[in-house]
Design a protein around this motif. Structure first.
Motif, PDB file in Angstrom:
ATOM      1  N   LEU A 172     -47.999  59.673  20.386  1.00 52.92           N
ATOM      2  CA  LEU A 172     -47.300  58.907  21.421  1.00 52.92           C
ATOM      3  C   LEU A 172     -45.984  59.576  21.810  1.00 52.92           C
ATOM      4  O   LEU A 172     -45.616  59.613  22.991  1.00 52.92           O
ATOM      5  CB  LEU A 172     -47.038  57.476  20.920  1.00 52.92           C
ATOM      6  CG  LEU A 172     -48.287  56.609  20.706  1.00 52.92           C
ATOM      7  CD1 LEU A 172     -47.890  55.255  20.105  1.00 52.92           C
ATOM      8  CD2 LEU A 172     -49.028  56.407  22.021  1.00 52.92           C
ATOM      9  N   ILE A 173     -45.279  60.124  20.824  1.00 51.07           N
ATOM     10  CA  ILE A 173     -44.035  60.846  21.118  1.00 51.07           C
ATOM     11  C   ILE A 173     -44.328  62.062  21.989  1.00 51.07           C
ATOM     12  O   ILE A 173     -43.605  62.358  22.949  1.00 51.07           O
ATOM     13  CB  ILE A 173     -43.339  61.265  19.804  1.00 51.07           C
ATOM     14  CG1 ILE A 173     -42.799  60.037  19.063  1.00 51.07           C
ATOM     15  CG2 ILE A 173     -42.193  62.247  20.086  1.00 51.07           C
ATOM     16  CD1 ILE A 173     -42.266  60.328  17.680  1.00 51.07           C
ATOM     17  N   ALA A 174     -45.400  62.784  21.646  1.00 50.30           N
ATOM     18  CA  ALA A 174     -45.756  63.980  22.416  1.00 50.30           C
ATOM     19  C   ALA A 174     -46.137  63.632  23.854  1.00 50.30           C
ATOM     20  O   ALA A 174     -45.780  64.354  24.789  1.00 50.30           O
ATOM     21  CB  ALA A 174     -46.909  64.712  21.723  1.00 50.30           C
ATOM     22  N   ILE A 175     -46.851  62.529  24.040  1.00 51.51           N
ATOM     23  CA  ILE A 175     -47.241  62.112  25.390  1.00 51.51           C
ATOM     24  C   ILE A 175     -46.008  61.782  26.227  1.00 51.51           C
ATOM     25  O   ILE A 175     -45.885  62.201  27.392  1.00 51.51           O
ATOM     26  CB  ILE A 175     -48.193  60.903  25.315  1.00 51.51           C
ATOM     27  CG1 ILE A 175     -49.545  61.334  24.734  1.00 51.51           C
ATOM     28  CG2 ILE A 175     -48.392  60.282  26.695  1.00 51.51           C
ATOM     29  CD1 ILE A 175     -50.464  60.187  24.425  1.00 51.51           C
ATOM     30  N   ALA A 176     -45.079  61.032  25.628  1.00 50.96           N
ATOM     31  CA  ALA A 176     -43.850  60.687  26.349  1.00 50.96           C
ATOM     32  C   ALA A 176     -43.030  61.936  26.658  1.00 50.96           C
ATOM     33  O   ALA A 176     -42.504  62.094  27.772  1.00 50.96           O
ATOM     34  CB  ALA A 176     -43.025  59.699  25.523  1.00 50.96           C
ATOM     35  N   ALA A 177     -42.936  62.844  25.688  1.00 49.34           N
ATOM     36  CA  ALA A 177     -42.174  64.071  25.904  1.00 49.34           C
ATOM     37  C   ALA A 177     -42.845  64.950  26.950  1.00 49.34           C
ATOM     38  O   ALA A 177     -42.173  65.619  27.742  1.00 49.34           O
ATOM     39  CB  ALA A 177     -42.037  64.831  24.589  1.00 49.34           C
ATOM     40  N   GLY A 178     -44.183  64.957  26.959  1.00 45.40           N
ATOM     41  CA  GLY A 178     -44.901  65.757  27.939  1.00 45.40           C
ATOM     42  C   GLY A 178     -44.633  65.308  29.358  1.00 45.40           C
ATOM     43  O   GLY A 178     -44.533  66.129  30.275  1.00 45.40           O
ATOM     44  N   ARG A 179     -44.536  64.003  29.548  1.00 45.20           N
ATOM     45  CA  ARG A 179     -44.225  63.492  30.894  1.00 45.20           C
ATOM     46  C   ARG A 179     -42.829  63.921  31.331  1.00 45.20           C
ATOM     47  O   ARG A 179     -42.604  64.289  32.486  1.00 45.20           O
ATOM     48  CB  ARG A 179     -44.341  61.977  30.898  1.00 45.20           C
ATOM     49  CG  ARG A 179     -45.781  61.482  30.742  1.00 45.20           C
ATOM     50  CD  ARG A 179     -45.863  59.978  30.761  1.00 45.20           C
ATOM     51  NE  ARG A 179     -47.254  59.528  30.673  1.00 45.20           N
ATOM     52  CZ  ARG A 179     -47.612  58.257  30.614  1.00 45.20           C
ATOM     53  NH1 ARG A 179     -46.684  57.297  30.631  1.00 45.20           N
ATOM     54  NH2 ARG A 179     -48.894  57.924  30.524  1.00 45.20           N
ATOM     55  N   LEU A 180     -41.892  63.882  30.388  1.00 45.88           N
ATOM     56  CA  LEU A 180     -40.542  64.350  30.697  1.00 45.88           C
ATOM     57  C   LEU A 180     -40.559  65.833  31.009  1.00 45.88           C
ATOM     58  O   LEU A 180     -39.924  66.300  31.964  1.00 45.88           O
ATOM     59  CB  LEU A 180     -39.614  64.073  29.510  1.00 45.88           C
ATOM     60  CG  LEU A 180     -38.199  64.653  29.605  1.00 45.88           C
ATOM     61  CD1 LEU A 180     -37.451  64.036  30.787  1.00 45.88           C
ATOM     62  CD2 LEU A 180     -37.438  64.419  28.308  1.00 45.88           C
ATOM     63  N   GLY A 181     -41.317  66.590  30.196  1.00 44.40           N
ATOM     64  CA  GLY A 181     -41.390  68.032  30.433  1.00 44.40           C
ATOM     65  C   GLY A 181     -42.025  68.369  31.762  1.00 44.40           C
ATOM     66  O   GLY A 181     -41.697  69.389  32.376  1.00 44.40           O
ATOM     67  N   GLY A 182     -42.961  67.530  32.225  1.00 45.96           N
ATOM     68  CA  GLY A 182     -43.581  67.771  33.530  1.00 45.96           C
ATOM     69  C   GLY A 182     -42.565  67.737  34.649  1.00 45.96           C
ATOM     70  O   GLY A 182     -42.663  68.496  35.624  1.00 45.96           O
ATOM     71  N   LEU A 183     -41.583  66.863  34.508  1.00 48.29           N
ATOM     72  CA  LEU A 183     -40.509  66.808  35.508  1.00 48.29           C
ATOM     73  C   LEU A 183     -39.593  68.025  35.391  1.00 48.29           C
ATOM     74  O   LEU A 183     -39.167  68.596  36.394  1.00 48.29           O
ATOM     75  CB  LEU A 183     -39.697  65.522  35.330  1.00 48.29           C
ATOM     76  CG  LEU A 183     -40.459  64.208  35.526  1.00 48.29           C
ATOM     77  CD1 LEU A 183     -39.558  63.021  35.206  1.00 48.29           C
ATOM     78  CD2 LEU A 183     -40.983  64.105  36.965  1.00 48.29           C
ATOM     79  N   LEU A 184     -39.324  68.422  34.136  1.00 49.90           N
ATOM     80  CA  LEU A 184     -38.430  69.553  33.931  1.00 49.90           C
ATOM     81  C   LEU A 184     -39.059  70.867  34.378  1.00 49.90           C
ATOM     82  O   LEU A 184     -38.348  71.817  34.699  1.00 49.90           O
ATOM     83  CB  LEU A 184     -38.052  69.650  32.439  1.00 49.90           C
ATOM     84  CG  LEU A 184     -37.260  68.477  31.862  1.00 49.90           C
ATOM     85  CD1 LEU A 184     -37.005  68.687  30.381  1.00 49.90           C
ATOM     86  CD2 LEU A 184     -35.939  68.308  32.602  1.00 49.90           C
ATOM     87  N   ALA A 185     -40.410  70.925  34.387  1.00 46.25           N
ATOM     88  CA  ALA A 185     -41.096  72.165  34.776  1.00 46.25           C
ATOM     89  C   ALA A 185     -40.802  72.538  36.224  1.00 46.25           C
ATOM     90  O   ALA A 185     -41.013  73.686  36.628  1.00 46.25           O
ATOM     91  CB  ALA A 185     -42.593  72.019  34.565  1.00 46.25           C
ATOM     92  N   ARG A 186     -40.351  71.586  37.012  1.00 39.47           N
ATOM     93  CA  ARG A 186     -40.004  71.878  38.402  1.00 39.47           C
ATOM     94  C   ARG A 186     -38.715  72.696  38.492  1.00 39.47           C
ATOM     95  O   ARG A 186     -38.375  73.220  39.554  1.00 39.47           O
ATOM     96  CB  ARG A 186     -39.844  70.580  39.182  1.00 39.47           C
ATOM     97  CG  ARG A 186     -41.109  69.716  39.185  1.00 39.47           C
ATOM     98  CD  ARG A 186     -40.853  68.387  39.857  1.00 39.47           C
ATOM     99  NE  ARG A 186     -42.026  67.513  39.788  1.00 39.47           N
ATOM    100  CZ  ARG A 186     -42.051  66.257  40.229  1.00 39.47           C
ATOM    101  NH1 ARG A 186     -40.953  65.747  40.802  1.00 39.47           N
ATOM    102  NH2 ARG A 186     -43.141  65.531  40.120  1.00 39.47           N
ATOM    103  N   TYR A 187     -38.008  72.767  37.389  1.00 38.74           N
ATOM    104  CA  TYR A 187     -36.746  73.515  37.337  1.00 38.74           C
ATOM    105  C   TYR A 187     -36.880  74.578  36.253  1.00 38.74           C
ATOM    106  O   TYR A 187     -36.521  74.330  35.086  1.00 38.74           O
ATOM    107  CB  TYR A 187     -35.579  72.571  37.045  1.00 38.74           C
ATOM    108  CG  TYR A 187     -35.540  71.386  37.984  1.00 38.74           C
ATOM    109  CD1 TYR A 187     -34.923  71.476  39.225  1.00 38.74           C
ATOM    110  CD2 TYR A 187     -36.130  70.173  37.620  1.00 38.74           C
ATOM    111  CE1 TYR A 187     -34.896  70.384  40.085  1.00 38.74           C
ATOM    112  CE2 TYR A 187     -36.102  69.081  38.472  1.00 38.74           C
ATOM    113  CZ  TYR A 187     -35.496  69.193  39.698  1.00 38.74           C
ATOM    114  OH  TYR A 187     -35.474  68.111  40.547  1.00 38.74           O
ATOM    115  N   PRO A 188     -37.387  75.768  36.578  1.00 37.28           N
ATOM    116  CA  PRO A 188     -37.690  76.794  35.583  1.00 37.28           C
ATOM    117  C   PRO A 188     -36.523  77.138  34.676  1.00 37.28           C
ATOM    118  O   PRO A 188     -36.701  77.366  33.482  1.00 37.28           O
ATOM    119  CB  PRO A 188     -38.115  77.997  36.430  1.00 37.28           C
ATOM    120  CG  PRO A 188     -38.615  77.394  37.707  1.00 37.28           C
ATOM    121  CD  PRO A 188     -37.755  76.186  37.941  1.00 37.28           C
TER     122      PRO A 188
END
Length: 210
Positions: A169-185
């Motif tokens: 569950l922690i990884a899923i939540a972090a992955g969603r956050l990382g998806g947003l951060l991926a827009r900013y290399p």
């Protein structure tokens, strides 16, 4: 085979869940990897960490963990191996840090299988977790309910299962956050380096402080 009573199981799961969610090396690394490399990477590493608990359960059940905790030499060897392994993981992460793409596909060095093994090894050779299991499991054993070693084995399995669920569950939540951060290399790259630095700091802590 005496099974745990519902009261034993529920009381243990409540305490185990709170400890798993409390800030610590495993969940912080799952969070960092999930945010920097994606949900699958965080889940793979987290499931590896959870699976590592099975080795500590076996040691506690057989009484070997108590021998390791009582032996300064054995404890020191495990501590050194764990610290050096975390340092190696951190250095590799720092060397491979690069701006993430939008799809954030893992590189060949970051396959789920490899990350699972890294989490498994990092947890399994951590002597502090050995001591933790020796201290945490026995208070939930009911002496009048038969084989104490069997009860410890069941408690260890419960701990492993709840850790696998919570880390996922922690990884899923972090992955969603990382998806947003991926827009900013640039920001994503700094997060990857932060993950590597976290590994390095944890390794140094285990070697020289813990």
């Amino acid at each position: 085979m005496p099974l745990l009573t519902p009261e034993q199981a529920l009381g243990f799961l409540a305490a185990a869940s709170l400890l798993t969610l409390a800030p610590g090396p495993d969940n912080l690394l799952v969070l960092a990897l999930g945010a920097s490399r994606g949900r699958r990477a965080g889940m793979a590493f987290g499931l590896g960490c959870a699976a590592g608990c099975l080795s500590h359960t076996l040691l506690a059940t057989l009484g070997i963990g108590a021998l390791i905790a009582a032996s300064p030499l054995a404890f020191g060897i495990l501590k050194g191996a764990g610290g050096l392994y975390l340092l190696w993981l951190g250095i590799q992460a720092l060397k491979n840090a690069a701006p993430a793409t939008v799809d954030r596909r893992p590189t060949p060095d970051d396959t789920p299988g490899q990350l699972f093994r890294r989490g498994l090894i990092a947890n399994a050779i951590n002597p502090k977790v050995v001591v933790f299991f020796l201290a945490f499991l026995p208070p939930f054993v009911a002496p009048g309910r038969g084989d104490m070693a069997l009860q410890i084995a069941q408690l260890g399995l419960l701990f492993t299962l709840q850790a696998a669920l919570l880390f996922s569950l922690i990884a899923i939540a972090a992955g969603r956050l990382g998806g947003l951060l991926a827009r900013y290399p640039g920001l994503s790259c700094r997060l990857e380096r932060t993950t590597g630095l976290l590994f390095v700091l944890l390794g140094l802590h285990l070697l020289f402080v813990a």
